[in-house]
Design a protein around this motif. Structure first.
Motif, PDB file in Angstrom:
ATOM      1  N   PRO A 221       0.817  -1.234   0.000  1.00 26.18           N
ATOM      2  CA  PRO A 221       0.000   0.000   0.000  1.00 26.18           C
ATOM      3  C   PRO A 221       0.840   1.268   0.000  1.00 26.18           C
ATOM      4  O   PRO A 221       0.295   2.352  -0.179  1.00 26.18           O
ATOM      5  N   TYR A 222       2.166   1.151   0.250  1.00 23.35           N
ATOM      6  CA  TYR A 222       3.026   2.335   0.366  1.00 23.35           C
ATOM      7  C   TYR A 222       4.155   2.270  -0.666  1.00 23.35           C
ATOM      8  O   TYR A 222       5.271   2.718  -0.405  1.00 23.35           O
ATOM      9  N   SER A 223       3.845   1.692  -1.809  1.00 25.08           N
ATOM     10  CA  SER A 223       4.857   1.549  -2.849  1.00 25.08           C
ATOM     11  C   SER A 223       4.250   1.926  -4.199  1.00 25.08           C
ATOM     12  O   SER A 223       3.049   2.208  -4.303  1.00 25.08           O
ATOM     13  N   LYS A 224       5.053   1.855  -5.218  1.00 26.82           N
ATOM     14  CA  LYS A 224       4.604   2.168  -6.572  1.00 26.82           C
ATOM     15  C   LYS A 224       3.496   1.205  -7.029  1.00 26.82           C
ATOM     16  O   LYS A 224       2.827   1.465  -8.030  1.00 26.82           O
ATOM     17  N   PHE A 225       3.309   0.105  -6.313  1.00 27.50           N
ATOM     18  CA  PHE A 225       2.239  -0.826  -6.656  1.00 27.50           C
ATOM     19  C   PHE A 225       0.907  -0.103  -6.838  1.00 27.50           C
ATOM     20  O   PHE A 225       0.113  -0.465  -7.715  1.00 27.50           O
ATOM     21  N   VAL A 226       0.664   0.921  -6.012  1.00 24.07           N
ATOM     22  CA  VAL A 226      -0.656   1.571  -6.053  1.00 24.07           C
ATOM     23  C   VAL A 226      -0.903   2.283  -7.375  1.00 24.07           C
ATOM     24  O   VAL A 226      -2.053   2.581  -7.710  1.00 24.07           O
ATOM     25  N   HIS A 227       0.151   2.566  -8.150  1.00 21.00           N
ATOM     26  CA  HIS A 227      -0.073   3.335  -9.379  1.00 21.00           C
ATOM     27  C   HIS A 227      -0.990   2.587 -10.338  1.00 21.00           C
ATOM     28  O   HIS A 227      -1.803   3.185 -11.037  1.00 21.00           O
ATOM     29  N   GLY A 228      -0.889   1.240 -10.347  1.00 17.77           N
ATOM     30  CA  GLY A 228      -1.744   0.463 -11.238  1.00 17.77           C
ATOM     31  C   GLY A 228      -3.209   0.546 -10.822  1.00 17.77           C
ATOM     32  O   GLY A 228      -4.107   0.614 -11.674  1.00 17.77           O
ATOM     33  N   LEU A 229      -3.457   0.588  -9.521  1.00 18.45           N
ATOM     34  CA  LEU A 229      -4.837   0.608  -9.030  1.00 18.45           C
ATOM     35  C   LEU A 229      -5.481   1.979  -9.241  1.00 18.45           C
ATOM     36  O   LEU A 229      -6.635   2.073  -9.676  1.00 18.45           O
ATOM     37  N   TYR A 230      -4.720   3.036  -8.932  1.00 12.27           N
ATOM     38  CA  TYR A 230      -5.262   4.378  -9.180  1.00 12.27           C
ATOM     39  C   TYR A 230      -5.495   4.593 -10.675  1.00 12.27           C
ATOM     40  O   TYR A 230      -6.475   5.228 -11.081  1.00 12.27           O
ATOM     41  N   ARG A 231      -4.569   4.080 -11.486  1.00 17.93           N
ATOM     42  CA  ARG A 231      -4.732   4.244 -12.934  1.00 17.93           C
ATOM     43  C   ARG A 231      -5.988   3.495 -13.402  1.00 17.93           C
ATOM     44  O   ARG A 231      -6.734   3.995 -14.243  1.00 17.93           O
ATOM     45  N   PHE A 232      -6.222   2.329 -12.833  1.00 18.08           N
ATOM     46  CA  PHE A 232      -7.419   1.580 -13.219  1.00 18.08           C
ATOM     47  C   PHE A 232      -8.679   2.361 -12.844  1.00 18.08           C
ATOM     48  O   PHE A 232      -9.616   2.475 -13.652  1.00 18.08           O
TER      49      PHE A 232
END
Ligand code: SF4
Ligand code: SF4
Length: 375
Positions: free
Chosen positions: A350-361
């Protein structure tokens, strides 16, 4: 050169949001780039840009660089229009702004350092735990067949530890996404299932990561599709690894079959294919990052980008090494390292670049809803 201060009517809490507002006013007058990606059509539906609008547009942007390359107002023009870099800054700030719980949002500030420390501590804790718990003859012994891993760490302990950190990650990510969605969704009518399917299709194809079919800009100004291919390898590699873990969980609880499984069995086949994707994709993304034109990037976020890519790479490399060497005395140490890496990956999701895919979706879902509402 100082950018001219064009009038914007909305106040914003950060310099990056203020600059994004200024640029969107310029671009909305120009509209030359409207065919390049989803950002410009979404921008054209607005006259004023509040924080949620700008975070939405920033998370629609893939930083392909095409609009910078095409722009007649980019530096040294006095308008100093640099959409990719400004939206990258806003996007990076948005991860911190929507993070849950807010007390942990500071992890996005020096993200590369934070993730490196958490990963190092996690691996060290697993190695220390394995060494403290086991006699060296067990730790460095050869264990084969069903249940071999659980001679090093009992299944229930593993399930409890990883289940807890996974549930925390899901909760934190869900609440962060909810805050982002509330800010970007506005009063747009639903759009229904078709908008959702459109967003899934666009995300699955990385539809807007090619600058209007030209490819991503690099420091030699020759656009290529490489960044898109490496994103695909990483994304589908991650999904395959997740599928492998899910199938293995079903095997364990529904069929009573314990890991490790033979090389031809579904969890191993899925995990191997996913692991290969997670080696090829992250290495390619790292290489592509060094070739990108520096003026497009938000260089203050380099640590965050690199840390997540390296975490994915470490997960796949340690997982594949464990697969190859699982019937040797190296298995105990490799298992502790792999578990330490995976634990820290889950903890920091939740505190890494991983979230960029979810926000982009979510931004793509909103874009599909707006597109339907406009027709
Ligand atoms: S980036 Fe430049 S060319 Fe493109 S719409 Fe904005 S001002 Fe116009
Ligand atoms: S996706 Fe590419 S063309 Fe669109 S705003 Fe971002 S950098 Fe510009």
């Amino acid at each position: 050169m100082r950018a001219i201060d064009m009038h914007t009517t909305t106040t914003h809490p950060t310099e990056a949001l203020h600059e994004a507002d200024r640029l969107m006013v310029v671009c909305n007058s120009c509209r030359y780039c409207e065919g390049l990606c989803a950002v410009f059509p979404a921008m054209e539906r607005r006259r004023l840009f509040n924080d949620g609008d700008l975070n939405y547009l920033a998370n629609l942007c893939h930083s392909c660089g095409a609009c910078f390359s095409d722009c007649q107002f980019s530096p040294p023009h006095e308008f100093a229009v640099n959409v990719p870099r400004t939206l990258a800054q806003v996007r990076g700030d948005s991860y911190r702004a929507y993070a849950w719980p807010g007390a942990l949002s500071g992890l996005f500030s020096r993200n590369g350092l934070a993730i490196s420390l958490i990963a190092a501590l996690s691996v060290a804790a697993f190695i220390a735990g394995f060494m403290a718990y086991h006699d060296p003859a067990v730790l460095f012994g050869t264990h084969e067949g069903a249940g071999a891993f659980y001679k090093l760490m009992p299944h229930n302990t593993m399930a409890l530890l990883f289940g807890a950190v996974f549930l925390f990650a899901i909760l934190a990510i869900t609440l962060s996404m909810r805050a982002f969605w509330r800010d970007i969704a506005g009063q747009t009518p639903g759009g229904g299932v078709s908008a959702l399917f459109q967003a899934i299709k666009d995300a699955g194809q990385l539809r807007y990561l090619d600058g209007g079919k030209a490819g991503c800009m690099n420091d030699d100004d020759a656009p290529t599709d490489r960044r898109k291919h490496y994103h695909h390898a990483t994304f589908y590699g991650f999904l395959l690894c997740f599928a492998a873990t899910s199938v293995a969980t079903l095997y364990h609880y529904l069929l009573g079959r314990e890991a490790p499984y033979p090389w031809w069995d579904l969890p191993v086949v899925l995990g191997t294919l996913g692991g290969i994707g997670l080696v090829v994709g992250p290495i390619g993304l790292l290489a592509a990052k060094f070739k990108r034109a520096p003026e497009l990037l938000d260089e203050t976020r380099f640590g965050m980008d690199a840390a997540f890519i390296v975490m994915l790479l470490l997960t796949s490399v340690t997982g594949l090494a464990l697969l190859v060497l699982r019937a040797t005395p190296a298995m105990g140490l490799l298992l502790s390292i792999h578990l330490g890496v995976v634990f820290s990956l889950f903890l920091t999701l939740p505190y890494s670049k991983f979230v960029h895919g979810l926000y982009r979706f979510l931004a793509l879902v909103q874009y599909a809803r707006e597109s339907r509402a406009a027709h």
